[in-house]
Design an enzyme around this catalytic site. Sequence first.
Site, PDB file in Angstrom:
ATOM      1  N   SER A 211      -3.983  -2.461  -0.403  1.00 16.18           N
ATOM      2  CA  SER A 211      -5.352  -2.320   0.106  1.00 16.18           C
ATOM      3  C   SER A 211      -6.046  -3.677   0.054  1.00 16.18           C
ATOM      4  O   SER A 211      -5.384  -4.717  -0.025  1.00 16.18           O
ATOM      5  CB  SER A 211      -6.113  -1.273  -0.716  1.00 16.18           C
ATOM      6  OG  SER A 211      -7.346  -0.969  -0.102  1.00 16.18           O
ATOM      7  N   ASN A 212      -7.347  -3.686   0.121  1.00 17.84           N
ATOM      8  CA  ASN A 212      -8.106  -4.935   0.046  1.00 17.84           C
ATOM      9  C   ASN A 212      -9.462  -4.643  -0.601  1.00 17.84           C
ATOM     10  O   ASN A 212      -9.749  -3.504  -0.976  1.00 17.84           O
ATOM     11  CB  ASN A 212      -8.282  -5.545   1.447  1.00 17.84           C
ATOM     12  CG  ASN A 212      -8.976  -4.579   2.388  1.00 17.84           C
ATOM     13  OD1 ASN A 212     -10.150  -4.283   2.218  1.00 17.84           O
ATOM     14  ND2 ASN A 212      -8.244  -4.051   3.361  1.00 17.84           N
TER      15      ASN A 212
END
Length: 405
Positions: A211-212
């Site tokens: 993810s980020n």
Amino acid sequence: MSLVGKRILLIVTGGIASYKSPDLVRRLREAGAVVRCAMTEASKNFIQPTVLAAVSGTPVVSELFDPIEGMDVGHVRLAREADLIIIAPATADILGKLAHGIANDLASTILLAADGPVLIAPAMNPKMWDHAAVKRNVATLKADGYQFVGPESGEMAESHEAGVGRMSEPLAILAAAQSIFVASSAALAGRHFVVTSGPTEEPLDPVRYISNRSSGKQGHAIAAALLAEGARVTLVSGPVSVPAPAGAEVKKVSTAAEMLDAVDAALPADGAIFAAAVADWRAASVADEKMKKQDGQEELVIRLVRNPDILATIGHHATRPALVIGFAAETQDLIANAQRKLSSKAADWIFANDVSPAQGVFGGDSNHVHRVSHDGVEDWGGAGKDQTARMIVEKIVEHFGRAER
Ligand code: PMT
């Protein structure tokens, strides 16, 4: 009425009442305006430019021949970029110059270059306000279409003289500014927008994912600003902890594939804004069980495959929304990369933001965007994400045109 996204240029001239100017800037900004200040030399005897720079969040301009970054004809740009110019306080001197077409400093030159509304809040000694020459100038300016607020009667700040000459209070000037703008509420009533927001999570196994750091603040703020203009909003959100704005139809998703499906299902729409930070890659295969490390294992290779590009898919879609807007999150070659994305993803506008770690954009409360379109590049300067959202929506309102509503 709000002043959301309105660009106001406040010209401060040399009067004691300029002590009220920072409060006026604060009130205008609270109402949603983007405020820039220009000062005359004389006004600097009463108030420090740094004070106005701090409250407006933008450098103050005062020199006619100062090179202003990226502006070849600074006074014309300043005049034209403003939706409204306010002169507060306005001295007898600036009234005289304006009435007679004199342009010998930045403030007076801006005023002659302006083609939008100008609101004047005079402040001077009652005897000066009563002087025949000032009366003539005011009459000329009113006949030319300039709008006035005040002056009020009362005791002068600098002397014990009383009479008409006090500058109106910031709240009265704010109200006068608001009344100049046509009511903008419900400008997008009847229109539907899809907004993507937040990160995606691409699973590796039942407990791990790629993810980020996107928080959803920017996308959610855009959804809120669209709702405030009366639009129907489908908010397709990755996993975030920020609350969804009341009134949005929220589709919670996790992966890029789910996000694409949700956006697709939400069409048709008048506009789509892709503020989500979609993972470009996902695991080629997701382990059914938690991946265990083996004794002696020093590395793990995970094969990733490309995720669908949601913006590009919708940009080329058979039922493409009339207005397709993306973001570009870049750490280098900001504008060039944004221009490439504008074409390759078939977007109408791309908001380019520098997401180098030092900028703190991912997860942070502010950013600095450039609007990149087929007409060119606009630097919108640094702002809070709520403010950026309001400016984007104001631009959207402009795009669809108030007249059609
Ligand atoms: O959520 P916040 O913490 O408030 O942060 C906001 C933000 C930095 C995430 C936001 O302002 C932003 O820049 N969003 C886009 C992030 C991004 O993924 O940029 P990109 O340059 O990789 O992608 C370009 C555009 O294509 C974006 O509109 C993106 O949504 C879209 N895209 C990208 C990849 C993909 N597979 N599908 C897409 O739709």
